[in-house]
Write a protein that holds these residues in place. Structure first.
Motif, PDB file in Angstrom:
ATOM      1  N   ALA A  54     -13.917-108.646 -22.900  1.00 38.04           N
ATOM      2  CA  ALA A  54     -15.353-108.379 -22.958  1.00 38.04           C
ATOM      3  C   ALA A  54     -15.710-107.357 -21.882  1.00 38.04           C
ATOM      4  O   ALA A  54     -15.443-107.576 -20.696  1.00 38.04           O
ATOM      5  N   ALA A  55     -16.308-106.266 -22.294  1.00 36.40           N
ATOM      6  CA  ALA A  55     -16.614-105.185 -21.356  1.00 36.40           C
ATOM      7  C   ALA A  55     -18.001-105.353 -20.766  1.00 36.40           C
ATOM      8  O   ALA A  55     -18.934-105.777 -21.450  1.00 36.40           O
ATOM      9  N   GLU A  56     -18.131-105.028 -19.497  1.00 38.91           N
ATOM     10  CA  GLU A  56     -19.443-104.985 -18.859  1.00 38.91           C
ATOM     11  C   GLU A  56     -20.260-103.866 -19.488  1.00 38.91           C
ATOM     12  O   GLU A  56     -19.773-102.753 -19.658  1.00 38.91           O
ATOM     13  N   ASP A  57     -21.498-104.156 -19.871  1.00 35.68           N
ATOM     14  CA  ASP A  57     -22.342-103.149 -20.504  1.00 35.68           C
ATOM     15  C   ASP A  57     -22.891-102.209 -19.434  1.00 35.68           C
ATOM     16  O   ASP A  57     -23.808-102.545 -18.692  1.00 35.68           O
ATOM     17  N   ARG A  58     -22.313-101.039 -19.354  1.00 30.73           N
ATOM     18  CA  ARG A  58     -22.691-100.050 -18.337  1.00 30.73           C
ATOM     19  C   ARG A  58     -22.881 -98.670 -18.969  1.00 30.73           C
ATOM     20  O   ARG A  58     -22.697 -97.646 -18.292  1.00 30.73           O
ATOM     21  N   PHE A  59     -23.253 -98.622 -20.233  1.00 32.64           N
ATOM     22  CA  PHE A  59     -23.231 -97.365 -20.977  1.00 32.64           C
ATOM     23  C   PHE A  59     -24.610 -96.864 -21.389  1.00 32.64           C
ATOM     24  O   PHE A  59     -24.719 -95.975 -22.215  1.00 32.64           O
ATOM     25  N   GLY A  60     -25.650 -97.414 -20.821  1.00 28.12           N
ATOM     26  CA  GLY A  60     -26.991 -96.979 -21.195  1.00 28.12           C
ATOM     27  C   GLY A  60     -27.883 -96.661 -20.015  1.00 28.12           C
ATOM     28  O   GLY A  60     -29.105 -96.639 -20.160  1.00 28.12           O
ATOM     29  N   GLY A  61     -27.300 -96.440 -18.830  1.00 30.48           N
ATOM     30  CA  GLY A  61     -28.120 -96.236 -17.640  1.00 30.48           C
ATOM     31  C   GLY A  61     -28.453 -97.561 -16.985  1.00 30.48           C
ATOM     32  O   GLY A  61     -27.710 -98.527 -17.083  1.00 30.48           O
ATOM     33  N   ASP A  80     -21.399 -99.292  -8.524  1.00 35.88           N
ATOM     34  CA  ASP A  80     -22.364 -98.824  -9.515  1.00 35.88           C
ATOM     35  C   ASP A  80     -22.079 -97.409 -10.000  1.00 35.88           C
ATOM     36  O   ASP A  80     -22.760 -96.921 -10.916  1.00 35.88           O
ATOM     37  N   LEU A  81     -21.079 -96.748  -9.424  1.00 37.09           N
ATOM     38  CA  LEU A  81     -20.754 -95.382  -9.867  1.00 37.09           C
ATOM     39  C   LEU A  81     -20.302 -95.331 -11.324  1.00 37.09           C
ATOM     40  O   LEU A  81     -20.638 -94.372 -12.039  1.00 37.09           O
ATOM     41  N   PRO A  82     -19.518 -96.316 -11.827  1.00 37.32           N
ATOM     42  CA  PRO A  82     -19.190 -96.277 -13.263  1.00 37.32           C
ATOM     43  C   PRO A  82     -20.435 -96.267 -14.144  1.00 37.32           C
ATOM     44  O   PRO A  82     -20.486 -95.533 -15.141  1.00 37.32           O
ATOM     45  N   ARG A  83     -21.444 -97.049 -13.796  1.00 34.22           N
ATOM     46  CA  ARG A  83     -22.692 -97.058 -14.561  1.00 34.22           C
ATOM     47  C   ARG A  83     -23.370 -95.686 -14.492  1.00 34.22           C
ATOM     48  O   ARG A  83     -23.900 -95.194 -15.502  1.00 34.22           O
ATOM     49  N   LEU A 140      -7.767 -99.297 -25.454  1.00 37.23           N
ATOM     50  CA  LEU A 140      -8.941 -98.439 -25.527  1.00 37.23           C
ATOM     51  C   LEU A 140     -10.064 -99.085 -24.725  1.00 37.23           C
ATOM     52  O   LEU A 140     -10.449-100.222 -25.003  1.00 37.23           O
ATOM     53  N   THR A 141     -10.584 -98.375 -23.730  1.00 37.52           N
ATOM     54  CA  THR A 141     -11.641 -98.924 -22.883  1.00 37.52           C
ATOM     55  C   THR A 141     -12.680 -97.850 -22.566  1.00 37.52           C
ATOM     56  O   THR A 141     -12.583 -96.714 -23.005  1.00 37.52           O
ATOM     57  N   GLY A 142     -13.662 -98.231 -21.761  1.00 43.91           N
ATOM     58  CA  GLY A 142     -14.707 -97.298 -21.379  1.00 43.91           C
ATOM     59  C   GLY A 142     -15.771 -97.200 -22.457  1.00 43.91           C
ATOM     60  O   GLY A 142     -15.992 -98.133 -23.225  1.00 43.91           O
ATOM     61  N   ALA A 143     -16.437 -96.051 -22.517  1.00 39.72           N
ATOM     62  CA  ALA A 143     -17.508 -95.858 -23.488  1.00 39.72           C
ATOM     63  C   ALA A 143     -16.960 -96.026 -24.900  1.00 39.72           C
ATOM     64  O   ALA A 143     -15.965 -95.394 -25.266  1.00 39.72           O
ATOM     65  N   PRO A 144     -17.570 -96.877 -25.723  1.00 42.55           N
ATOM     66  CA  PRO A 144     -17.053 -97.095 -27.085  1.00 42.55           C
ATOM     67  C   PRO A 144     -17.036 -95.811 -27.892  1.00 42.55           C
ATOM     68  O   PRO A 144     -17.987 -95.026 -27.874  1.00 42.55           O
ATOM     69  N   MET A 145     -15.935 -95.618 -28.637  1.00 41.51           N
ATOM     70  CA  MET A 145     -15.773 -94.453 -29.502  1.00 41.51           C
ATOM     71  C   MET A 145     -15.242 -94.930 -30.850  1.00 41.51           C
ATOM     72  O   MET A 145     -14.664 -96.011 -30.954  1.00 41.51           O
ATOM     73  N   GLN A 146     -15.452 -94.147 -31.882  1.00 45.68           N
ATOM     74  CA  GLN A 146     -14.896 -94.461 -33.193  1.00 45.68           C
ATOM     75  C   GLN A 146     -13.380 -94.335 -33.109  1.00 45.68           C
ATOM     76  O   GLN A 146     -12.862 -93.329 -32.629  1.00 45.68           O
ATOM     77  N   ALA A 147     -12.643 -95.352 -33.566  1.00 44.75           N
ATOM     78  CA  ALA A 147     -11.180 -95.325 -33.464  1.00 44.75           C
ATOM     79  C   ALA A 147     -10.553 -95.953 -34.698  1.00 44.75           C
ATOM     80  O   ALA A 147     -11.074 -96.919 -35.256  1.00 44.75           O
ATOM     81  N   SER A 148      -9.420 -95.384 -35.131  1.00 41.02           N
ATOM     82  CA  SER A 148      -8.695 -95.929 -36.275  1.00 41.02           C
ATOM     83  C   SER A 148      -7.209 -95.617 -36.139  1.00 41.02           C
ATOM     84  O   SER A 148      -6.818 -94.677 -35.440  1.00 41.02           O
ATOM     85  N   ILE A 149      -6.389 -96.431 -36.805  1.00 39.47           N
ATOM     86  CA  ILE A 149      -4.947 -96.204 -36.889  1.00 39.47           C
ATOM     87  C   ILE A 149      -4.609 -96.031 -38.357  1.00 39.47           C
ATOM     88  O   ILE A 149      -4.851 -96.932 -39.173  1.00 39.47           O
ATOM     89  N   ASP A 150      -4.096 -94.860 -38.694  1.00 39.56           N
ATOM     90  CA  ASP A 150      -3.806 -94.521 -40.096  1.00 39.56           C
ATOM     91  C   ASP A 150      -5.010 -94.781 -40.991  1.00 39.56           C
ATOM     92  O   ASP A 150      -4.890 -95.271 -42.118  1.00 39.56           O
ATOM     93  N   GLY A 151      -6.193 -94.483 -40.493  1.00 41.96           N
ATOM     94  CA  GLY A 151      -7.405 -94.605 -41.275  1.00 41.96           C
ATOM     95  C   GLY A 151      -8.073 -95.963 -41.251  1.00 41.96           C
ATOM     96  O   GLY A 151      -9.198 -96.102 -41.735  1.00 41.96           O
ATOM     97  N   SER A 152      -7.417 -96.978 -40.689  1.00 42.95           N
ATOM     98  CA  SER A 152      -8.014 -98.315 -40.615  1.00 42.95           C
ATOM     99  C   SER A 152      -8.690 -98.501 -39.268  1.00 42.95           C
ATOM    100  O   SER A 152      -8.042 -98.312 -38.224  1.00 42.95           O
ATOM    101  N   PRO A 153      -9.983 -98.852 -39.242  1.00 42.43           N
ATOM    102  CA  PRO A 153     -10.699 -99.008 -37.971  1.00 42.43           C
ATOM    103  C   PRO A 153     -10.043-100.056 -37.074  1.00 42.43           C
ATOM    104  O   PRO A 153      -9.532-101.071 -37.555  1.00 42.43           O
TER     105      PRO A 153
END
Length: 332
Positions: free
Chosen positions: A161-168, A264-267, A73-86
């Motif tokens: 560790a992901a590069e922080d590119r999710f806030g402009g 810079d296009l991903p940002r 799982l990569t890119g913009a962080p999203m809520q994720a779980s497997i069988d209900g466990s985060p």
């Protein structure tokens, strides 16, 4: 091995690095909006970055595994779980047959990615598996679809560790074909202005809003349509900048004030609604150096992968593990 789609967001598509070489036929490259996320997923799964993944715009879905499978799982962080466990984002995980993976709403940014070990083995078209909805190539993933994967082997339970590119933030740009049509005062004001990502945005492009007057070029009504590409910044009739993204058209007649560097296009693509954006012009030789450095950084991502340490609270069968072994008496 595969995933069956039980629930899915409205704008989830299969994407790889896109298809090159068809601009003269009216087809832009498409491909992942965040190419760095593709490389991060490949690094986590120890596979090539040209494999296809599921791009999720704003919302994920629910998937049932039909056989043991590795995912990342990569890119913009999203809520994720497997069988209900985060489960952790920016990480790889192992799923067993019958388990359910749930991915919810995006927490920051715009595009999250689900990678399968071996990649998504959909039918390629013109050398790519990327959907291009604007050109009616492929379609959005729907409930009941099966996402089959290619041959796979390897480990899971890794993180990066992901590069922080999710806030402009600041986007570096180079001069474009019509930059010279904007006077020096307008260019200086463009570089000094803080823009906000407006509501008009999709995989074709994103409009930016700002306070104050718009931006216009000299003789812009006389500009003929010519080739354009992702990263170009067009000035619309209202004077608002519009950053072109992977599914942009291949020709256009709006004046282009600048072009965002590929690194810079991903940002840009991951800027959330209302996120602040600024532009900074760099010389062409510096842009070439920055691009080369970015490519080297992508190639080194695999060296930054490390084991994922799970939180005991996220292990439902914790007591079934042998946590202590080889115990001896302190008196021996």
């Amino acid at each position: 091995m595969s995933l069956i789609v039980r629930r899915i967001g409205p704008a989830c598509t299969i994407q790889d690095q896109g298809r090159e070489g068809f601009l003269d036929q009216g087809l832009s490259r498409s491909g992942a909006a965040d190419l760095r996320a593709l490389h991060e997923g490949a690094a986590l799964l120890r596979q090539k970055p040209d494999l296809a993944a599921l791009e999720m715009a704003g919302m994920g879905g629910e998937f049932e595994v039909t056989a043991p499978l590795r995912i990342a799982l990569t890119g913009a962080p999203m809520q994720a779980s497997i069988d209900g466990s985060p489960v952790a984002w920016n990480a790889s995980h192992a799923l067993e047959k019958g388990q359910r993976l749930s991915i919810g709403a995006v927490l920051r940014g715009g595009y999250g990615y689900l990678h399968l070990g071996g990649g998504i083995a959909s039918e390629p078209f013109l050398g790519s598996r990327s959907a291009h909805l604007a050109a009616r190539v492929g379609r959005a993933v729907a409930v009941g679809d099966t996402l089959a994967n290619g041959p796979d082997k390897g480990e899971a339970g890794m993180k990066i560790a992901a590069e922080d590119r999710f806030g402009g933030g600041t986007l570096r740009v180079v001069a474009s074909f019509q930059t010279a049509l904007f006077d020096a005062e307008t260019l200086a004001r463009f570089e000094a202005t803080e823009f906000r990502r407006g509501p008009r945005a999709n995989r074709m492009g994103m409009q930016l809003d700002s306070d104050g007057p718009g931006f216009a070029a000299k003789g812009q009504l006389n500009i003929l349509s010519e080739v354009i590409s992702p990263g170009d910044i067009q000035m619309t009739g209202t004077g608002n900048p519009f950053i072109l993204l992977p599914e942009c058209q291949t020709t256009g007649g709006y004046p282009r004030i600048a072009t965002v560097l590929p690194c810079d296009l991903p940002r840009a693509a991951q800027t959330p609604p209302g996120g602040a954006v600024r532009f900074h012009f760099v010389p062409l030789d510096e842009a070439v150096t920055l691009h080369a450095s970015w490519l080297k950084d992508l190639a080194r991502l695999s060296s930054r992968v490390e084991p994922l340490v799970r939180d005991p609270h996220d292990i439902p069968d914790l007591l079934s593990y042998q946590l202590i072994g080889g115990v001896v008496s302190a008196n021996d």
